[in-house]
Design an enzyme around this catalytic site. Sequence first.
Site, PDB file in Angstrom:
ATOM      1  N   ASP A 178     -14.505  19.170  30.459  1.00  0.00           N
ATOM      2  CA  ASP A 178     -13.473  20.139  30.858  1.00  0.00           C
ATOM      3  C   ASP A 178     -13.426  21.430  30.205  1.00  0.00           C
ATOM      4  O   ASP A 178     -13.883  22.125  29.371  1.00  0.00           O
ATOM      5  CB  ASP A 178     -11.764  19.109  29.649  1.00  0.00           C
ATOM      6  CG  ASP A 178     -11.192  19.210  30.972  1.00  0.00           C
ATOM      7  OD1 ASP A 178     -10.769  19.833  31.382  1.00  0.00           O
ATOM      8  OD2 ASP A 178     -10.616  17.687  31.338  1.00  0.00           O
TER       9      ASP A 178
ATOM     10  N   ASP B 268      -9.575  22.582  33.984  1.00  0.00           N
ATOM     11  CA  ASP B 268      -8.243  22.705  34.162  1.00  0.00           C
ATOM     12  C   ASP B 268      -6.695  22.877  35.122  1.00  0.00           C
ATOM     13  O   ASP B 268      -7.452  24.589  34.693  1.00  0.00           O
ATOM     14  CB  ASP B 268      -8.168  22.753  32.669  1.00  0.00           C
ATOM     15  CG  ASP B 268      -6.266  22.322  32.493  1.00  0.00           C
ATOM     16  OD1 ASP B 268      -6.636  20.910  32.154  1.00  0.00           O
ATOM     17  OD2 ASP B 268      -5.953  23.351  32.054  1.00  0.00           O
TER      18      ASP B 268
ATOM     19  N   GLU C 183      -8.539  21.012  38.705  1.00  0.00           N
ATOM     20  CA  GLU C 183      -7.526  20.172  38.632  1.00  0.00           C
ATOM     21  C   GLU C 183      -6.352  20.696  39.248  1.00  0.00           C
ATOM     22  O   GLU C 183      -5.709  21.069  39.122  1.00  0.00           O
ATOM     23  CB  GLU C 183      -6.872  19.891  37.343  1.00  0.00           C
ATOM     24  CG  GLU C 183      -5.524  19.158  37.983  1.00  0.00           C
ATOM     25  CD  GLU C 183      -5.029  19.060  35.872  1.00  0.00           C
ATOM     26  OE1 GLU C 183      -4.170  17.942  35.157  1.00  0.00           O
ATOM     27  OE2 GLU C 183      -5.130  20.567  35.627  1.00  0.00           O
TER      28      GLU C 183
ATOM     29  N   HIS D   9      -5.241  11.454  32.110  1.00  0.00           N
ATOM     30  CA  HIS D   9      -4.255  11.179  30.972  1.00  0.00           C
ATOM     31  C   HIS D   9      -3.167  11.366  31.042  1.00  0.00           C
ATOM     32  O   HIS D   9      -2.470  12.113  29.586  1.00  0.00           O
ATOM     33  CB  HIS D   9      -4.751  12.010  30.854  1.00  0.00           C
ATOM     34  CG  HIS D   9      -5.961  13.389  30.505  1.00  0.00           C
ATOM     35  ND1 HIS D   9      -6.671  13.883  31.552  1.00  0.00           N
ATOM     36  CD2 HIS D   9      -5.090  14.838  30.070  1.00  0.00           C
ATOM     37  CE1 HIS D   9      -6.285  15.111  31.797  1.00  0.00           C
ATOM     38  NE2 HIS D   9      -5.568  15.381  30.307  1.00  0.00           N
ATOM     39  N   ASP D  10      -3.045  11.283  31.957  1.00  0.00           N
ATOM     40  CA  ASP D  10      -1.645  12.405  32.118  1.00  0.00           C
ATOM     41  C   ASP D  10      -0.713  12.125  33.356  1.00  0.00           C
ATOM     42  O   ASP D  10       0.828  12.374  32.862  1.00  0.00           O
ATOM     43  CB  ASP D  10      -1.695  14.277  32.730  1.00  0.00           C
ATOM     44  CG  ASP D  10      -2.209  15.269  32.105  1.00  0.00           C
ATOM     45  OD1 ASP D  10      -2.352  15.036  31.010  1.00  0.00           O
ATOM     46  OD2 ASP D  10      -2.946  15.589  32.727  1.00  0.00           O
TER      47      ASP D  10
END
Length: 526
Positions: free
Chosen positions: A104, A206, A264, A329-330
């Site tokens: 990430d 990200d 993302e 994960h969000d």
Amino acid sequence: MYTASHPLDGKVLYQIYPRSFRDENGDGVGDLKGITRKLDYLRGGDKSLNVDVIWISPFFTSPMADFGYDVSDYCDVDPLFGTLDDFKELLKEAHARGLEVLIDFVPNHTSDEHEWFKEARASRDNPKRDWYIWRDARADGSPPNNWQSVFGGSAWQWEEATGQYYLHSFHAKQPDLNWENPEVQQAIAEAMRFWLDMGIDGFRVDAVSWMAKDPSYGDDPIRIADGKEYIEQVYGKNGPRLFDYLSMIADVVASYEKKFMVVEAWLPEWTNMAGYDEYYRKINAAVCAPFNFSPILAPWEASRFKSMTDGFLEGVEPGDLPVFCFSNHDQSRIASRIGVDEARAAAVLQLTLPGLAIMYYGDELGMIDRAIPRDQVQDPANGGLGGRDPERTPMPWDDSQFGGFSEVKPWLPLGDISMENVANQWERPHSMLSLYRELLNLRRDNPAIHKGDYRPIRTPSQVFGYTRQSGGVTVTVLVNFSAEFITYEDADLSGEVILATHSRDTDGVHARIELGPREALIIEHR
Ligand code: NOJ
């Protein structure tokens, strides 16, 4: 029709949230050694899912204000997760199994405890001051504009010592970097090269939309929803230089062989290529693709899934990699968002659609959100019931006290491990894990599902379906989104059901087939 052409098309990526995968050093938090220990589960062992790529959420040095998305050293591992040597070992072991590793990368902001920010905040004339975004207060002392942080409240934090505000699009401990500054661009490129030189296979990048701001720094518009006023985030992201910055990052990746990045970008549910087009056309599509979050954003309705999937696959161009994303994960877990039965049908879509398929750890167990009592909430973005903790609970491996995740009490509570864990689901023929294993085998071994051409088909309105075809092999995928029995008819269809989400009496298909409530099927043609 869509034809696969990108080397990653047909592969499966598995996202690991390192805090929650496996705790090897006995502190209740997952770590890199824990991931290495569990690599056999992912690929190359006797009991493996055999996925192709893993993406590991941040494990860099961090005060953990946003669990690692607040990086204080891009080129080191936080002691909570282990050491750089632990990471090198993980990489070596993953590669030995033929598993690629994406890490990430967080280019929009650092931690406020990063050396760069410590220098920047020290004085107005510090050489690193301009690496971040500082503005004077308005005449009345209020922030320079009304921008809101994603985590709530003003996006500006007052710094008494130097008498200015700094910008944080997320947590106040995550100051935004100033991407207009060429030194920042270079420093980020260097950090990326550090990992690429080590041999990683690429990045998940990200929060890219925030990297470029509108130069006006104007106030965001105030809107009304459900009778309440809110400030819509407009000028603090998607600025005119966004694709310059993303191309710089992509150029770094492209300067190595066979590396890749998934970005993302929170584009809206697909209705046309606007937005998506920019990501594929303005950035080198050989090394970069945006997540398509439509499967998360759209309600669970056949017509929506049909339009966004058929339309998107019609709109991408040769060489582009589709990346449909159902979970991360969000987001609330799939089974909690759409239903436990529906999650079985979603698994079929997740693993039979073209492109790079994405799984979030625990999807394969049908994990559901675990409500976290208010006094145990960990997530800083904890509006509502526990923020994002419910979808980040530890991976249940077996029915031992802490689920084989740890020998001590984990950082977040586990779900009901006696019912659902890797060990007991592995043995049960109709478990969610068995369904995922069947699907993963088909995606790898059946040439039509692996990389076959995608064609839309006409279906009853409650059903979404398509064919995949490669050489002499054709499969039809049918998903019944409703709670009713529905008959699908196609005079030319003759074949056999090779996968069903629910048990069936017959496998042969001749011109018609009845789909059970919420059932998904894969039919191979004769
Ligand atoms: C998106 C990440 O997925 C999320 O977990 C994080 O809080 C924000 N970006 C800020 O880095």
